[in-house]
Design a protein around this motif. Structure first.
Motif, PDB file in Angstrom:
ATOM      1  N   GLY A  12      11.702   1.548   8.966  1.00 20.37           N
ATOM      2  CA  GLY A  12      13.106   1.881   8.770  1.00 20.37           C
ATOM      3  C   GLY A  12      14.024   0.824   9.358  1.00 20.37           C
ATOM      4  O   GLY A  12      13.587  -0.204   9.875  1.00 20.37           O
ATOM      5  N   TRP A  13      15.327   1.080   9.262  1.00 17.78           N
ATOM      6  CA  TRP A  13      16.289   0.142   9.848  1.00 17.78           C
ATOM      7  C   TRP A  13      17.463   0.862  10.506  1.00 17.78           C
ATOM      8  O   TRP A  13      18.335   0.234  11.080  1.00 17.78           O
ATOM      9  CB  TRP A  13      16.809  -0.838   8.790  1.00 17.78           C
ATOM     10  N   ILE A  43       9.815  -4.367   5.820  1.00 18.69           N
ATOM     11  CA  ILE A  43      10.196  -3.088   6.424  1.00 18.69           C
ATOM     12  C   ILE A  43       9.416  -1.992   5.720  1.00 18.69           C
ATOM     13  O   ILE A  43       9.246  -2.018   4.498  1.00 18.69           O
ATOM     14  CB  ILE A  43      11.715  -2.824   6.289  1.00 18.69           C
ATOM     15  N   GLU A  44       8.938  -1.027   6.513  1.00 13.47           N
ATOM     16  CA  GLU A  44       8.294   0.155   5.957  1.00 13.47           C
ATOM     17  C   GLU A  44       9.358   1.241   5.824  1.00 13.47           C
ATOM     18  O   GLU A  44       9.935   1.672   6.822  1.00 13.47           O
ATOM     19  CB  GLU A  44       7.160   0.612   6.882  1.00 13.47           C
ATOM     20  N   ALA A  65      18.309  -7.093   0.367  1.00 15.83           N
ATOM     21  CA  ALA A  65      17.320  -7.928   1.053  1.00 15.83           C
ATOM     22  C   ALA A  65      17.194  -9.287   0.368  1.00 15.83           C
ATOM     23  O   ALA A  65      17.382  -9.400  -0.848  1.00 15.83           O
ATOM     24  CB  ALA A  65      15.975  -7.227   1.076  1.00 15.83           C
ATOM     25  N   PRO A  66      16.848 -10.326   1.123  1.00 13.11           N
ATOM     26  CA  PRO A  66      16.736 -11.667   0.534  1.00 13.11           C
ATOM     27  C   PRO A  66      15.478 -11.824  -0.319  1.00 13.11           C
ATOM     28  O   PRO A  66      14.546 -11.009  -0.235  1.00 13.11           O
ATOM     29  CB  PRO A  66      16.678 -12.578   1.760  1.00 13.11           C
ATOM     30  N   ASP A  67      15.450 -12.866  -1.130  1.00 11.38           N
ATOM     31  CA  ASP A  67      14.262 -13.177  -1.925  1.00 11.38           C
ATOM     32  C   ASP A  67      13.068 -13.354  -0.997  1.00 11.38           C
ATOM     33  O   ASP A  67      13.170 -13.953   0.081  1.00 11.38           O
ATOM     34  CB  ASP A  67      14.477 -14.462  -2.727  1.00 11.38           C
ATOM     35  N   GLY A  68      11.918 -12.833  -1.417  1.00  8.51           N
ATOM     36  CA  GLY A  68      10.708 -12.964  -0.626  1.00  8.51           C
ATOM     37  C   GLY A  68      10.474 -11.832   0.347  1.00  8.51           C
ATOM     38  O   GLY A  68       9.376 -11.698   0.901  1.00  8.51           O
ATOM     39  N   PHE A  69      11.494 -11.007   0.566  1.00  5.00           N
ATOM     40  CA  PHE A  69      11.343  -9.863   1.459  1.00  5.00           C
ATOM     41  C   PHE A  69      10.580  -8.761   0.736  1.00  5.00           C
ATOM     42  O   PHE A  69      10.685  -8.619  -0.481  1.00  5.00           O
ATOM     43  CB  PHE A  69      12.716  -9.353   1.891  1.00  5.00           C
ATOM     44  N   VAL A  70       9.812  -7.956   1.500  1.00  3.54           N
ATOM     45  CA  VAL A  70       8.999  -6.904   0.886  1.00  3.54           C
ATOM     46  C   VAL A  70       9.184  -5.588   1.632  1.00  3.54           C
ATOM     47  O   VAL A  70       9.210  -5.548   2.867  1.00  3.54           O
ATOM     48  CB  VAL A  70       7.509  -7.293   0.875  1.00  3.54           C
ATOM     49  N   ILE A 243       2.005  -6.214   8.796  1.00  2.00           N
ATOM     50  CA  ILE A 243       1.897  -5.664  10.145  1.00  2.00           C
ATOM     51  C   ILE A 243       3.240  -5.059  10.524  1.00  2.00           C
ATOM     52  O   ILE A 243       4.267  -5.733  10.494  1.00  2.00           O
ATOM     53  CB  ILE A 243       1.491  -6.739  11.166  1.00  2.00           C
ATOM     54  N   PHE A 244       3.214  -3.771  10.865  1.00  2.00           N
ATOM     55  CA  PHE A 244       4.439  -3.064  11.221  1.00  2.00           C
ATOM     56  C   PHE A 244       4.362  -2.551  12.659  1.00  2.00           C
ATOM     57  O   PHE A 244       3.370  -1.939  13.049  1.00  2.00           O
ATOM     58  CB  PHE A 244       4.681  -1.891  10.271  1.00  2.00           C
ATOM     59  N   PHE A 245       5.422  -2.811  13.417  1.00  2.00           N
ATOM     60  CA  PHE A 245       5.583  -2.238  14.745  1.00  2.00           C
ATOM     61  C   PHE A 245       6.325  -0.926  14.552  1.00  2.00           C
ATOM     62  O   PHE A 245       7.483  -0.911  14.118  1.00  2.00           O
ATOM     63  CB  PHE A 245       6.397  -3.183  15.637  1.00  2.00           C
TER      64      PHE A 245
END
Length: 265
Positions: A12-13, A43-44, A65-70, A243-245
């Motif tokens: 999340g954000w 971001i999950e 979100a910018p290009d390349g972000f997932v 990898i998500f924290f």
């Protein structure tokens, strides 16, 4: 052999304690995703687990979100929190059709998380995996399953996931056993053991180890020192690595993710 991308982020954000610790003071809340998606590489999305989101929301997130972000997307709890998984077809179809493909090329894996009390029933779980669609609306779908009961820590489950091409989530958590076997064409790890008295949640030595593991996964290898349920080593090939924290000391998640991003540059 070139390495596949390594994508590192948070869950999340929107989280009030990040305002002033991660987000700059006085940053408008409507700009938090913009800021986070430039500071991190993935971001999950967790809101999708709790309730249905609108297609327009997914489209807006993708545009922000910018290009390349997932974005990884956590599937609805109505799909996974059930006694008989084989009966989840209608819920799965509703979730997959809820607008997630509006993320377009920024759609990463779908995370299917199961309750810690859910035990491994081979026939029922195989039936669930068979229900997961490979595509929707012309968009390829990738699936990761997070199981949290010790009964899954068996070679039969690993073989089942490999046959289905589904990734088993490797979760670093104190509450349930971890399974690090690589079963899909990507790797999905959740780092849930952060502590609040360390500025980055994980100390330098732990971050170094996770950085090395990430590079090993991305290059096609199998990291040493992690818990495996099946001694069979999968074929070496570069695998996109997520990898998500997440969870643990949530306030430290952005700093941990940024510290790990620095280590794999």
């Amino acid at each position: 052999m070139s390495n596949a991308p390594i994508r590192i982020g948070i869950g999340g954000w929107t989280f009030a304690p990040w305002r002033g610790s991660f987000y700059p003071e006085k940053l408008p809340q409507k700009r938090e995703l913009e800021y986070a998606s430039h500071a991190l590489t993935a971001i999950e999305i967790n809101a999708t687990y709790h309730g249905t989101q609108k297609p327009a929301s997914f489209a807006n997130w993708a545009a922000t979100a910018p290009d390349g972000f997932v974005f990884a997307v956590k599937a609805s709890r109505f799909c996974t929190n059930r006694k008989v998984l084989a009966e989840a077809e209608e819920s799965i179809a509703k979730f997959v059709g809820s607008g997630i493909t509006e993320l377009g090329d920024k759609l990463g894996p779908i995370l299917w998380q199961f309750m810690a009390t859910k035990k491994f029933d081979a026939d029922d779980f195989a039936a669930f995996l068979a229900l997961l669609p490979a595509t929707h609306a012309g968009v390829n779908l990738r699936h990761a399953v997070q199981v949290r009961h010790d009964s899954f820590h068996v070679p039969e489950f690993v073989a089942m996931a490999r046959k289905a091409g589904v990734a088993i989530v490797h979760a670093d958590a104190a509450e349930y056993p971890a399974i690090a076997d690589v079963t899909g064409d990507f790797v999905y790890a959740r780092l849930e053991n952060a502590v609040e008295n360390v500025a980055t949640g994980y100390d330098d030595a732990a971050l170094d180890r996770w950085g090395e593991a990430a590079r090993t996964w991305a290059s096609g290898g199998t990291p040493d020192g992690l818990p495996y349920a099946d001694p069979t080593v999968p074929p070496e090939k570069p695998r996109e690595t997520f990898i998500f924290f997440i969870n643990g000391a949530k306030v430290r998640a952005p700093a941990g993710a940024q510290a790990l991003i620095e280590r794999i540059k």
